[in-house]
Write a protein that holds these residues in place. Structure first.
Motif, PDB file in Angstrom:
ATOM      1  N   ARG B 215       9.898   5.756  -4.597  1.00 21.22           N
ATOM      2  CA  ARG B 215      10.201   5.399  -3.204  1.00 21.22           C
ATOM      3  C   ARG B 215       8.917   5.238  -2.401  1.00 21.22           C
ATOM      4  N   GLY B 216       7.896   6.029  -2.768  1.00 20.45           N
ATOM      5  CA  GLY B 216       6.608   5.895  -2.086  1.00 20.45           C
ATOM      6  C   GLY B 216       5.981   4.528  -2.312  1.00 20.45           C
ATOM      7  N   ILE B 217       6.047   4.047  -3.537  1.00 24.46           N
ATOM      8  CA  ILE B 217       5.492   2.719  -3.834  1.00 24.46           C
ATOM      9  C   ILE B 217       6.290   1.640  -3.095  1.00 24.46           C
ATOM     10  N   ALA B 218       7.596   1.861  -2.960  1.00 25.37           N
ATOM     11  CA  ALA B 218       8.400   0.910  -2.180  1.00 25.37           C
ATOM     12  C   ALA B 218       7.905   0.863  -0.734  1.00 25.37           C
ATOM     13  N   GLU B 219       7.556   2.016  -0.182  1.00 23.57           N
ATOM     14  CA  GLU B 219       7.022   2.046   1.191  1.00 23.57           C
ATOM     15  C   GLU B 219       5.684   1.319   1.252  1.00 23.57           C
ATOM     16  N   VAL B 220       4.857   1.541   0.253  1.00 22.99           N
ATOM     17  CA  VAL B 220       3.560   0.846   0.207  1.00 22.99           C
ATOM     18  C   VAL B 220       3.795  -0.660   0.211  1.00 22.99           C
ATOM     19  N   GLY B 221       4.771  -1.107  -0.570  1.00 16.94           N
ATOM     20  CA  GLY B 221       5.104  -2.534  -0.616  1.00 16.94           C
ATOM     21  C   GLY B 221       5.528  -3.058   0.743  1.00 16.94           C
TER      22      GLY B 221
END
Lengths: 537, 330
Positions: B215-221
C-alpha cells in the motif's frame, strides 16, 4: 518603424518555397537512411492512405480546394511500392512543393497600409455613432481607450530590431487575428506572418485582408506527415530569414474560456530548430517568443464555444447554435454592443523569452533563473564546439519553453469584471450542489437565486485573493476588478453580460442574483481556473 | 568496460562522494572532485588532503577550485539538500549549457519544497539534469559488493552518458525517462521503509509488513503522478527497489530508524545515530505529507510516518490510525 521585414516577403516567396521543399525532402531522405521503416515509399504511402480515407469519408470541399483528388491519391498508392528511389524522391519533391505553394502566404504593402487605416476607422465610426461627433484624431483615441494595450512595448521594439519575434497569443475568438494585427501596428511593432485555417480564407469579412497580409493557409483537414513536415519547414525557413511570426500555441479557440496551459508544441519547436540551423550555418539569429494575452470583457462566440465544450465533456444532448462569426451582421451587432463598454478588452504583451525559455533583457541577452547571462550555443552542441539537431533533446527543450510560455500566459492574463462575476456566481452555484460535477450543475442550478449576502461575501473574498495574487505577480487585474467596490464590480459585470448575451447570464433581483445562463457563467469564470483558487477544495 | 578519455566531475564529500568515485573507477572513468561549499565552518576531514587520503589514486584529482569542473561536462552532485543551494550557485558560475548535472538527493529542499532538479535549474544554467537513485548503499559499494541504481532524466542522451560513466560489471545502471517520478519515488520510498521498520520494531508480523510495503508503494505511485511523473515509476528501482533493499537484512538506515523509534528511540538522536540521511528523512516527510494533503492525494502511510517523525503521534497511535482507516479498494 524601420521598413518591416514582411514587406520583402513577395520577392522571397519563391525561394522560401524552394528552400522549405528541399528541407522536407532532405529530412525524409536522412530519416530513410536510419531505418527501412522510414523509407520514402512509406512516407508517400501514409500520405496517400490518409488522403484516400479523408476524401472517401468527407469528399472534397470546393470552397477550400484540394491539392490532389481521389484519383491522384489512388494512383500514387498503387505506384509507390514499385517506384525506384529517384522517382520516389521526385514524387515527394513535387508533392511538398505543391503543398508549400498552396499554403505560402502573400503580402501586399498597399493592402497593409489600407488595413491600417480601414480597421481603426471602421471601429471609430461605430464609436462615433455611440458617442457623438468628433474629429478624426478623437475617434482614434476612443478606440485606444476601449482597447488597452499593456506591456513593455519599447523593449519589444528593440528586440524586433535585434532578432526575430514570435508573437504567441492566447486564442478566444476568430476576431483575434484582426485585433492582434491592429494592436501590433498601434504599438509600433512589425507586422507578422501567421498560419490560419483555410476555412477563414473563405470568410467574406476576413478573406481580402488575410489573402494579402502575410497569412499562410493551413488545411486542417490534412493530417499526414508530409503535410505536417511542410508546415514545420515553412515556419522554420520564415524564422531563419527573419520574418516575424505569430502562432496560437493553444492551436484553436479555447472552448471553455480557460487560459491555455496545455500547448501545442509543433510550431514552437520550429523556433528552436530555426535557431539551431542558423547557428549551424554560422548566421546566428536571435529568436524571441512573446506571450500575448487577449483579454475580452465579452467574447463574440462565447455561447457556441462553451456549448461545444460541455457537449464534449458531458456527452449531453446540446444543440450547438450557429457560429456567429459566420454572420457579418452578428459581428457588427457584437462590435456595436462592446463598443459601449468602458473597456472592451486588454491586449497584454508579456516579457519575451528565448527559444529555450530563458528571460531576455532589452539587449536580447538571455539570463538564467539566477540572473546570469547565458550563451545559448552550448545548449545545442552535440559535441563541444559542434552545433547540431538532436530530436529527443530538442523535444524536451521545446517542452520546457512551452511551460515558460504557459506561465507567461497566466501571469499576463487580465481578469475583467465578467470573468470575476462569472467565477463568483458559478462557484456559488457549485456550492449549492457539492456532490454534482460541473455538467450536472448546469442542469440543476438553472434559475437558482444566490442571495446578495452570499454574492457579496464571495466576491469580497475573491477580490482580496486576486489583489494579493497581483501583488505577487501571479496575475493582472483590470482596474475595476482591483479597485472598485464589490457592489460596483458586480453591477459592472451584470451590465456587461446583459449588453450582448441574450438571455443574459445572470440578472439582479431584489433578493439576490438569478442565474440564467450557467454555461456563460462557467465560460467567463473559467478564466480564473489557471489560478488554482478553487473554493471547493 | 573502459571509459577512457572521459572525466567525471563530482561535488561532495563523505560516503556518497566516495561511492561515486568508486563506481567511476570501476567503469574506467577519471574523476575530479570538488568538496563543495559550506556556509560557516568547514568540518574536519573535508580538506583536499583528507579526501585524497580517502579516495586518492592516479585517476582522481581533488580541488578546492570549482572552476576546474568546467572541463568535465558530466558532473555528479553528491550533496544533501541543505548544502545543495549554496554549492550549486557557486558551481553555476563556472558551467554552462553543454554541462549535465546528476544528483543523488533523496528528499525535497526544506526551504522551498523543490525537488533537487528544480533547485539545480534555479541555481545553475544547466538544463540537462538527471537523478541517480534506487537501492544505493555507499557502504555496500565501498565494500566491493555488487549493486545497481536507476538514472532518471528527460534527456535520453544523459541517461546513456551516466550509464557509460558509472556502469560496470559490478554496478548496473537502469535508465528511466521519468525524472519527476524517480525524484518523488526517491523522496517518499524512505518513508515506506521507515514505517516497515516501525512495524518490525513493534513485531507486528509479516502480514502487516507486506501490507505496508504494497500500500505504501501505491501511495508513492499516486504522489509520482500528482507531481507530474508516472505512477509506474514507484514499482521501479527508485521506489520498490529501494524499499526492498532497506528491509533486506534490516540493512537500511531508514528501516533502522523505524525499528529504533518503535523500540523507544528518540527522534532527536536519530541524526546522531544514523547520519545525515535521517535529517533529510524528517524534513521531507512533512513536505510530502503536506503536499499530499493539500492536493487531496491519499497518502495515509506517508502522513503517519510524518506525524511520528514530528512528534505529533506516537508509534502506537500511528499504527492504530492506519489499522482503523475505512476499508477501501486497492
Amino acid at each position: 518603424m524601420a521598413r518591416p521585414r514582411l514587406f520583402d516577403f513577395n520577392s522571397e516567396r519563391a525561394s522560401i518555397i524552394d528552400m522549405a521543399t528541399d528541407r522536407v525532402v532532405a529530412d525524409k531522405a536522412t530519416l530513410a537512411e536510419t531505418s527501412m521503416s522510414h523509407g520514402i515509399e512509406y512516407v508517400l504511402n501514409e500520405a496517400a492512405f490518409h488522403e484516400i480515407e479523408r476524401l472517401k469519408k468527407y469528399g472534397s470541399d470546393p470552397n477550400i480546394g484540394e491539392v490532389g483528388g481521389l484519383g491522384f491519391w489512388q494512383s500514387l498508392a498503387h505506384r509507390v511500392g514499385s517506384a525506384g528511389d529517384v522517382e520516389k524522391t521526385q514524387v515527394l519533391h513535387r508533392l511538398a512543393h505543391t503543398y508549400l505553394t498552396d499554403l505560402a502566404g502573400n503580402f501586399d504593402p498597399r493592402v497593409f497600409q489600407v488595413a491600417n487605416k480601414v480597421v481603426p476607422a471602421a471601429l471609430s465610426l461605430l464609436f462615433n455613432a455611440q458617442q457623438g461627433s468628433g474629429g478624426v484624431r478623437r475617434r482614434f483615441r476612443r478606440i485606444r481607450d476601449r482597447v488597452q494595450i499593456e506591456g513593455d512595448i519599447e523593449k519589444l521594439r528593440r528586440l524586433a530590431r535585434i532578432g526575430t519575434l514570435i508573437m504567441a497569443p492566447t486564442h478566444l475568438s476568430n476576431l483575434d487575428s484582426i485585433v492582434i494585427g491592429w494592436a501590433l501596428n498601434e504599438a509600433g511593432l512589425p507586422p507578422v506572418t501567421y498560419g490560419a485555417g483555410k476555412n477563414l480564407f473563405t470568410n467574406p469579412l476576413l478573406s481580402y485582408f488575410m489573402q494579402n497580409l502575410g497569412a499562410y493557409k493551413v488545411d486542417r483537414r490534412i493530417q499526414h506527415e508530409v503535410y505536417k513536415s511542410c508546415l514545420k519547414a515553412y515556419s522554420e525557413v520564415l524564422l531563419e530569414r527573419g520574418f516575424h511570426s505569430l502562432f496560437f500555441p493553444g492551436g484553436t479557440r479555447s472552448r471553455a474560456g480557460t487560459v491555455e496551459t496545455d500547448l501545442k508544441l509543433g510550431l514552437l519547436g520550429t523556433a528552436l530548430t530555426a535557431f539551431i540551423r542558423s547557428q549551424m550555418v554560422d548566421k546566428p539569429r536571435k529568436i524571441f517568443v512573446v506571450p500575448v494575452t487577449l483579454n475580452y470583457g465579452l467574447v463574440l462566440e462565447a455561447q457556441g464555444l462553451i456549448d461545444e465544450h460541455f457537449r464534449r465533456v458531458g456527452k449531453g444532448q446540446y444543440l450547438i447554435p450557429d457560429d456567429p462569426f459566420d454572420s457579418p451582421l452578428e459581428v457588427a451587432r457584437f462590435a456595436m454592443k462592446v463598443a459601449t463598454l468602458n473597456t472592451s478588452m486588454v491586449i497584454r504583451f508579456g516579457e519575451a523569452i528565448d527559444v529555450l525559455g530563458h528571460d531576455v533583457d532589452a539587449e536580447g541577452t538571455s539570463h538564467d533563473r539566477s540572473g546570469r547571462a547565458v550563451d545559448l550555443r552550448p545548449f545545442v552542441e552535440v559535441k563541444p564546439g559542434e552545433v547540431g539537431l538532436d530530436s529527443a533533446r530538442d523535444r524536451e527543450y521545446t517542452r520546457q519553453t512551452g511551460l515558460a510560455l504557459a506561465d507567461g500566459f497566466v501571469k499576463n492574463t487580465v481578469i475583467m469584471p465578467t470573468h470575476f462575476l462569472g467565477s463568483v456566481l458559478f462557484n456559488a452555484a457549485r456550492r449549492n450542489f457539492p456532490n454534482l460535477d460541473e455538467v450536472a450543475v448546469l442542469r440543476f442550478a438553472h434559475d437558482l437565486q444566490i442571495p446578495w449576502d452570499t454574492v457579496n461575501s464571495e466576491a469580497r473574498k475573491l477580490q482580496r485573493a486576486l489583489v494579493d495574487l497581483q501583488k505577487a505577480g501571479g496575475i493582472r487585474l483590470h482596474r475595476p476588478v482591483a479597485e472598485s467596490s464589490v457592489p460596483e464590480l458586480i453591477d459592472e459585470g451584470l451590465k456587461a453580460f446583459a449588453m450582448y448575451h441574450s438571455p443574459t447570464a445572470a440578472e439582479a433581483t431584489g433578493q439576490g442574483v438569478r442565474l440564467q445562463n450557467l454555461n456563460l457563467l462557467s465560460y467567463y469564470g473559467n478564466r480564473l481556473k489557471c489560478l488554482d483558487l478553487d473554493p471547493l477544495r | 568496460m573502459s571509459n577512457q578519455g572521459a572525466t567525471l566531475g563530482v561535488v561532495g564529500v563523505g560516503p556518497w562522494m566516495e561511492m561515486v568515485v568508486t563506481l567511476a573507477r570501476a567503469a574506467g572513468t577519471s574523476v575530479v572532485v570538488w568538496p563543495g561549499h559550506w556556509e560557516g565552518h568547514r568540518p574536519r576531514g573535508t580538506g583536499v588532503k583528507s579526501i585524497e587520503k580517502a579516495i586518492g589514486g592516479p585517476e582522481v584529482t581533488v580541488t578546492n577550485d570549482p572552476s576546474v569542473l568546467a572541463d568535465t561536462w558530466l558532473i555528479v552532485v553528491a550533496l544533501p539538500t541543505w548544502r545543495m543551494r549554496s554549492s550549486s550557485l557557486i558551481l553555476g558560475n563556472h558551467i554552462g549549457g553543454y554541462h549535465r548535472l546528476v544528483h543523488l538527493v533523496r528528499g525535497l529542499d526544506s526551504t522551498s519544497g523543490l525537488r533537487a532538479s528544480e533547485l539545480l535549474t534555479e541555481t545553475t544554467p544547466v538544463k540537462r539534469i538527471a537523478a541517480l537513485a534506487g537501492p544505493l548503499f555507499p557502504g555496500i559499494i565501498l565494500a566491493g559488493k555488487l549493486g545497481g541504481g536507476v538514472v532518471g532524466s528527460k534527456f535520453p542522451s544523459v541517461v546513456k552518458e551516466v550509464q557509460t560513466a558509472l556502469a560496470s560489471d559490478r554496478f548496473r545502471v537502469y535508465g528511466n525517462r521519468d525524472l519527476i517520478g524517480v525524484e518523488i519515488a526517491a523522496a517518499s520510498a524512505p518513508l515506506i521503509a521507515l514505517v516497515s521498520g516501525l512495524a518490525a520494531g513493534l513485531e507486528l508480523g509479516p502480514s502487516v509488513e507486506g501490507m505496508l510495503v504494497a500500500r505504501g508503494i501505491a501511495e508513492v505511485g499516486r504522489l509520482c503522478k500528482h507531481f507530474g511523473g508516472q505512477d509506474a515509476t514507484a514499482i521501479g528501482m527508485a521506489g520498490l527497489g529501494y524499499v526492498v533493499a532497506q528491509i533486506a537484512e534490516g540493512a537500511g538506515s531508514d528501516f533502522a530508524a523505524g525499528v529504533r523509534l518503535a523500540q523507544g528511540g528518540k527522534i532527536e538522536t536519530l541524526e546522531k545515530d544514523l547520519g545525515p540521511g535521517a535529517r533529510e528523512l524528517i524534513v521531507s516527510s512533512q513536505l510530502l505529507a503536506d503536499k499530499a494533503r493539500s492536493a487531496g492525494v491519499q497518502a495515509h502511510i506517508i502522513t503517519a510516518a510524518a506525524s511520528v517523525l514530528h512528534g505529533e503521534a506516537s508509534v502506537r497511535e500511528a499504527t492504530h490510525t492506519l489499522m482503523t482507516l475505512t476499508q477501501m479498494m486497492e
